[in-house]
Motif scaffolding. Sequence first.
Motif, PDB file in Angstrom:
ATOM      1  N   ARG A  94       6.148  51.397 -11.915  1.00  0.00           N
ATOM      2  CA  ARG A  94       7.401  51.861 -12.519  1.00  0.00           C
ATOM      3  C   ARG A  94       7.829  50.926 -13.640  1.00  0.00           C
ATOM      4  NH1 ARG A  94      11.038  53.830  -7.263  1.00  0.00           N
ATOM      5  NH2 ARG A  94       9.621  55.533  -6.612  1.00  0.00           N
ATOM      6  N   LYS A 132       5.821  51.726 -16.546  1.00  0.00           N
ATOM      7  CA  LYS A 132       6.343  52.952 -17.163  1.00  0.00           C
ATOM      8  C   LYS A 132       7.575  52.639 -17.992  1.00  0.00           C
ATOM      9  CE  LYS A 132       4.789  56.557 -13.952  1.00  0.00           C
ATOM     10  NZ  LYS A 132       5.236  57.585 -12.991  1.00  0.00           N
ATOM     11  N   ASP A 133       8.456  51.800 -17.405  1.00  0.00           N
ATOM     12  CA  ASP A 133       9.675  51.432 -18.136  1.00  0.00           C
ATOM     13  C   ASP A 133       9.325  50.677 -19.418  1.00  0.00           C
ATOM     14  OD1 ASP A 133      11.212  52.602 -16.167  1.00  0.00           O
ATOM     15  OD2 ASP A 133      11.594  50.726 -15.101  1.00  0.00           O
ATOM     16  N   ARG A 157       6.452  50.900 -21.085  1.00  0.00           N
ATOM     17  CA  ARG A 157       5.877  51.852 -22.048  1.00  0.00           C
ATOM     18  C   ARG A 157       6.956  52.731 -22.662  1.00  0.00           C
ATOM     19  NH1 ARG A 157       1.591  52.023 -18.191  1.00  0.00           N
ATOM     20  NH2 ARG A 157       2.492  53.825 -17.153  1.00  0.00           N
ATOM     21  N   ARG A 158       7.928  53.143 -21.813  1.00  0.00           N
ATOM     22  CA  ARG A 158       9.028  53.964 -22.323  1.00  0.00           C
ATOM     23  C   ARG A 158       9.862  53.167 -23.335  1.00  0.00           C
ATOM     24  NH1 ARG A 158      11.254  54.783 -17.808  1.00  0.00           N
ATOM     25  NH2 ARG A 158       9.946  56.534 -17.197  1.00  0.00           N
ATOM     26  N   ALA A 159      10.106  51.894 -22.989  1.00  0.00           N
ATOM     27  CA  ALA A 159      10.877  51.040 -23.907  1.00  0.00           C
ATOM     28  C   ALA A 159      10.104  50.806 -25.201  1.00  0.00           C
ATOM     29  CB  ALA A 159      11.198  49.707 -23.230  1.00  0.00           C
ATOM     30  N   LYS A 196       7.889  52.788 -26.491  1.00  0.00           N
ATOM     31  CA  LYS A 196       7.926  54.032 -27.262  1.00  0.00           C
ATOM     32  C   LYS A 196       9.268  54.183 -27.970  1.00  0.00           C
ATOM     33  CE  LYS A 196       7.260  59.025 -26.838  1.00  0.00           C
ATOM     34  NZ  LYS A 196       6.974  60.152 -25.903  1.00  0.00           N
ATOM     35  N   THR A 197      10.352  53.862 -27.223  1.00  0.00           N
ATOM     36  CA  THR A 197      11.677  53.928 -27.832  1.00  0.00           C
ATOM     37  C   THR A 197      11.789  52.964 -29.003  1.00  0.00           C
ATOM     38  OG1 THR A 197      12.655  54.534 -25.694  1.00  0.00           O
ATOM     39  CG2 THR A 197      14.147  53.671 -27.385  1.00  0.00           C
ATOM     40  N   ASN A 252       9.879  54.340 -31.878  1.00  0.00           N
ATOM     41  CA  ASN A 252      10.625  55.429 -32.514  1.00  0.00           C
ATOM     42  C   ASN A 252      11.781  54.894 -33.347  1.00  0.00           C
ATOM     43  OD1 ASN A 252       8.942  57.320 -31.344  1.00  0.00           O
ATOM     44  ND2 ASN A 252      10.278  57.690 -29.593  1.00  0.00           N
TER      45      ASN A 252
END
Length: 534
Positions: free
Chosen positions: A303, A306-307, A309-311, A313-314, A317
Amino acid sequence: MRIVSKILEIKDQYRLIIEDMPVLICSFLPDGKITFVNRTYCEQFNKTYEELIGSSFLSVIPKAKQKIMMDIISVLTPDSPIQSHEHPVIAPDGDIRWQRWANCAVFDDHGKLIAYQSIGEDITEYKRKQKIILKKNRALKLYSECNKIIVHGKNESDILNKICRVIVEQGNYRFAWIGFAGQDKEKSVRAVARHGLEEGYLDNLNITWADTKFGQSPSGKAIRENKPVISKQIASDPNFRPWKEKAQKRGYLSNIALPLNFEDQAFGALSIYASKADVFSTEEIKLLEELTNDLAHGIMAIRSQKDVRRAEKTIRNERDKLQNVVNSIGEGMYLVNKDFVIEFQNNIIRDQFGGSVGQICYKSIFQRNKPCDFCLMQESINENCIKQLETDFLDQKHYDIFFSPFQESDKEIKSIIVMRDITEKNHLQAEAIRVGHLASLGELAAGVAHEINNPITGIISIAEILTDKFHELGGDKTIPERIVNEGERIGKIVKNLLSFARDKKEQYSPAHVNDILTVTLELVEKRISKDGIQ
């Protein structure tokens, strides 16, 4: 007599030796009747020598194993008279114990079986320890396999289902499932992985981790109390009553639930069902606890990844958005550290001066060997305020440069430098000034034209009257006619001044050069005569 007596003496001595041996010794006939047992054998079954002699050795063997035992010893032959095996026996207290026997078939000279001589030992403790070792090895293998899954797994759902599969297949359990603690009002437990003989067991199970009737299952209590909970015998466990019927139909006789714990907070539970009652030993529970701890940390690690990778990606962006904004502002911008090294530049700076990231700004952009004399970066940083200057260099273009201090997350102070090309702006401003001057001149011309136009009209009128008078008197009318012509020419000039003031487009018409020269000479005739020019 002496020889017989000696033989009997030796036999008695041999008997005494056998009697005191710590192993089980038994002689019996082919039909199973005991002819001799030693003291250890008697003590093992808590019977006297007299009670055992003449009885069948099969009497201490469970009925289900008696035929198997006779089949084992019946295959002995004169060529292969010895055989060993292990079998259960019924102890005096009714418990089942295990013994290992070495059987030797005795044949006469004609090859006829006449008796069996057997030596045995109690291996119940050995069997118990062997069973423990086997369970430990099974648990260790299970632990090892599960850890491989956790270490190499990438997907949380895939890891959880594989863990359940390995627990059932490697651990010889009936069923295993993993549930996560819901944060809803009912505090429900949601199944996220399963493997084994389920047959719809989890459908409408209504398990909760709240302290209610349906929160007393091992899974619910394990989550609520954050510790392992065992139902040694599901059939007699009052807390298991709401699910007992469903469990018994599927052969679940015992159950253990272990909390998935991270930072002292249970977020789920691993629930394992066995087809035997009271099968979870202390050692096995300890290994299962270690397994669930590793699993919980593995889940949180995934998790966290994932966080991350999500961060990331954010951040990418947002960085792309910022890059687009920076590239769309229409002005050159670059970021410089205290050593004048360019760490970032937008497309406008890159297009004008080339890629300069990692290079010294005064070298790559301003083509100098030392910091620019006009640079206000250090002053901007020291005063923590925006500085601005206007300069021109190299291509003779004019730039408006802004120095803005910028603090990174590591507290290092840098400078954002914005370069605005104002060459065109300066040209437009100069043109605007010139146009303004022309507009003022036009206004002046309009005023002058207005002031001249009225008197010149009067002069023309008077000259025309003089022309008529000279005509009546017969005099020379050339001079008054010239006055009229020049007056009309002045009128045209005034008219042109008014046209200039009104910003009208120029109009062109055909003209004779001789006419222009004649008129010009007439205007300057008097002056050139005074100068003696013919």
